[in-house]
Every structure is written in C-alpha cells, then in structure tokens.
Scaffold this active site. Sequence first.
Site, mmCIF file in Angstrom:
data_model
loop_
_atom_site.group_PDB
_atom_site.id
_atom_site.type_symbol
_atom_site.label_atom_id
_atom_site.label_comp_id
_atom_site.label_asym_id
_atom_site.label_seq_id
_atom_site.Cartn_x
_atom_site.Cartn_y
_atom_site.Cartn_z
ATOM 1 N N GLU A 156 0.877 -0.960 -0.321
ATOM 2 C CA GLU A 156 -0.484 0.434 -0.652
ATOM 3 C C GLU A 156 0.780 1.322 0.119
ATOM 4 O O GLU A 156 0.658 1.994 0.879
ATOM 5 C CB GLU A 156 -0.954 0.326 0.744
ATOM 6 C CG GLU A 156 -2.109 -1.003 1.131
ATOM 7 C CD GLU A 156 -2.753 -1.209 2.251
ATOM 8 O OE1 GLU A 156 -2.489 -0.029 3.321
ATOM 9 O OE2 GLU A 156 -3.679 -2.322 2.470
ATOM 10 N N ASN A 199 2.421 -4.820 -3.592
ATOM 11 C CA ASN A 199 0.490 -4.402 -3.659
ATOM 12 C C ASN A 199 -0.335 -3.184 -2.948
ATOM 13 O O ASN A 199 0.310 -2.781 -2.510
ATOM 14 C CB ASN A 199 1.207 -6.321 -1.950
ATOM 15 C CG ASN A 199 -0.681 -6.539 -1.905
ATOM 16 O OD1 ASN A 199 -1.141 -6.758 -3.297
ATOM 17 N ND2 ASN A 199 -1.179 -6.475 -0.910
ATOM 18 N N HIS A 235 -10.095 -5.930 -2.642
ATOM 19 C CA HIS A 235 -11.231 -5.832 -1.735
ATOM 20 C C HIS A 235 -12.382 -4.607 -2.359
ATOM 21 O O HIS A 235 -12.036 -3.776 -2.998
ATOM 22 C CB HIS A 235 -10.455 -5.051 -0.604
ATOM 23 C CG HIS A 235 -9.854 -5.909 0.618
ATOM 24 N ND1 HIS A 235 -9.996 -7.113 0.836
ATOM 25 C CD2 HIS A 235 -8.039 -5.656 0.116
ATOM 26 C CE1 HIS A 235 -8.931 -7.275 1.295
ATOM 27 N NE2 HIS A 235 -7.584 -6.811 1.416
ATOM 28 N N GLU A 263 -6.448 -10.944 -2.456
ATOM 29 C CA GLU A 263 -6.761 -10.265 -0.994
ATOM 30 C C GLU A 263 -8.145 -9.706 -1.627
ATOM 31 O O GLU A 263 -9.363 -9.791 -0.483
ATOM 32 C CB GLU A 263 -6.004 -9.080 -0.512
ATOM 33 C CG GLU A 263 -4.752 -9.031 -0.010
ATOM 34 C CD GLU A 263 -4.409 -7.854 1.117
ATOM 35 O OE1 GLU A 263 -5.098 -6.959 1.344
ATOM 36 O OE2 GLU A 263 -3.493 -7.608 0.975
ATOM 37 N N ASP A 265 -12.220 -9.963 -1.405
ATOM 38 C CA ASP A 265 -13.171 -9.910 -0.718
ATOM 39 C C ASP A 265 -14.494 -9.473 -1.588
ATOM 40 O O ASP A 265 -14.033 -7.883 -2.275
ATOM 41 C CB ASP A 265 -13.454 -10.010 0.533
ATOM 42 C CG ASP A 265 -11.958 -8.607 0.979
ATOM 43 O OD1 ASP A 265 -11.850 -8.746 2.142
ATOM 44 O OD2 ASP A 265 -12.864 -7.862 0.079
#
Length: 345
Positions: A156, A199, A235, A263, A265
């Site tokens: 990030e 990432n 996400h 990641e 979701d």
Amino acid sequence: MAGLDRRTVLAMALGLSACGARAVDAPGEIAPLKSLSPFPLGVCVMTGQLDEPQWTQLAHTHFDRLTPEWEMKAEAFFMNGPREDFSRADRIVDWARQQGMGVFGHTPVWYSQVPDHFTALAASAPQRFRDEYRAYVGRVIGHWRGQLAGWDVVNEPVTDEGSTLRDCLWSQQLGHEGYVIEAFRAARSADPGAPLLINEYNLETNARKLATYQRLIEACLNAGAPIDAIGTQTHVDCELAPGAISATVRELARFGLPVHISEIDVSTRYGDARRQPAIYAEAAEAMAALPERQRFGLTVWGLRDSDSWLVRDRRRARADAPLLFNGAGQPKPAAAALGEALARI
Ligand code: XIL
C-alpha cells in the site's frame, strides 16, 4: 478427491452440472476449487484458525497456498519488544508444510505498522536508519529463505486519494521510491529465489491510484528494484462495475510480470448481493486471460464469512457476507461460480 488430477475433477464437476446440479443455485457440495484451478488458489489464515477442524479441513480441501493475515506483519514480529519474534508465523509455515500447502509472505514494509524502535531510531540516529531498515527486511525475508511462495515486500505505497505516494516513516527517512527500492534489494539478497511483489488496493475503482501505482512500479524497475510480480488486493463490493477487475489485471499485466489477485473479498454491504458470484467468477476469468507465466494466482481474504476482517470488526453496523463459504463452512453461490469459471479455463 485428494490427489485427483485437474482433468478428473473437471469431468466430475461437469457430470454434476449435467445432472442438473447447477453450480450457481445454492450448491450442496462443490469440487475442490484448487483441483479445478490451473493457477495457485490462496486464502489468508491466522494461527487461531489452525485449531479449528472445520477451518483446516475446508482450507486444505479448496486451497493450496496460505497468506498469514497478521503474523508476518511488523506488529506481530515486535509484540514482545524490538527483536523480531517469528514464532507465530513459524506455526503457520510449519502447519502448511505438513499439509503440503505453500505460504505467501505478507508484509514486512507497510505504512500502517511502523515498529516503534524505528520511529525512535529516526529521531536518535538517522544516519543508522538505512542500514537498520535493510537489516530488518533481510532478517524477515531470510528467516524463511527458500521456504515461501513469495512476498508482499511493500504494501500500500499509494495514498487513498490516489495521485500521490503515501508519507510514512519509511518514505520520510529514505524517500517515496527509495524505501521501496531498498526493501526489494534487501529482500532479494536475503532470499534470491523468492518472488518479490508489491501490493495495493482500490485499483479497480480509482484510476488515479492505478496510474500512480504503475508509475511507482516503473520508476522502481528502472532503478533496478527486483520486483518480480504485482499484487492487486481486490477488496471490492457488489456495486463494482462488470469488467473492472479484468481491466485492472490487464493494465497491471502490461509490465509483462505476473499478477496476483492477492486479497479478494466482495462485500455485500453495498450493491446487489446477487452480483457476488459473477464478481468472483470475473476474478478467475481475469487471471485466466493472462499468459500462464503471468498467473501468480488468486488469494481470497478469508475462508468463511465469519472469518472476514469485514465481519470481525463488530463496529460495522450492517451485516456482511464477503467470502466463498458461509459461517457454517458451506459453499455459497460465489464458490460454485468461481469453481465453474475455473473449470472453464
Ligand atoms: C487486515 C487484516 O485482515 C485485519 O485482521 C487486520 O486487523 C488489519 O489488516 N490490506 C492488506 C491487509 O494488505 O494486510 C489488511 O489485512 C487488509 C487490507
């Protein structure tokens, strides 16, 4: 089904659908997702879940790679003081090895968890900061030398607004690109065989952030940083525009490097929850659209809805069901849709 090859499992899955067990209805059983997938399928894990038989059985059945959700972050390393404690993460690596599963390391350098002793060092002896930073990254990556499927070395680096790089202790001491380059160099030295990744999140919905992320990656690559693959956290929620995941993965793949949906979701808090299966299916299709050498894999950020960071944070008022399996460990339509998309590759 353990040990069945992908072709056999595909035939079984097709047989199931032929006798009317449509995958996107409320599915009873689904074929092991990892056996349907031509690329690694991952799920995040925390040590407490290793003591839950339902979690371990479901994770081992459907996934072949684990990402520690917390145990390989600075907060976990320095819980007991300024010397790294790797024991929590070691438990995950040892369990995964026993299960024949891989482990993906996440993440020693993150603006969100800067160790206190680095903050103190920056104030007391800034001339030592660079060496201590390099040594820290080297100790972490080197601890599992030759054992991991790769690392999110830096996590990030772009602001939420998206047009600039985050300020953090690392950037203040070493520069916005400098701390990234230094981390990747130290990681390469510590484990020459480990794929090293950067990432980031919200790339699907923030074009500025995607462009800034791409500029950072290009600058670091041009400076010789050994970035081997690129992570996009994914996400998202059920308002996500169709095609947004595919477009983001395609954009990141332009570097010619592997891409990791790292990641995913799909929150049902926003938008029509009936969109969730199609969004998970699109993630598989986006990975499948890449050349095989660029398919680093697809990692889901949690196993059952009750395991999700989006659900565990009880302060959030509205319920959420962001993952592939419900709280009872049963596959949801999203799991069936992902399986069908994988089986079509
Ligand atoms: C989250 C974990 O899921 C939570 O349990 C923890 O409290 C905070 O971090 N992007 C990342 C992950 O890269 O490391 C974050 O994980 C979620 C957002």
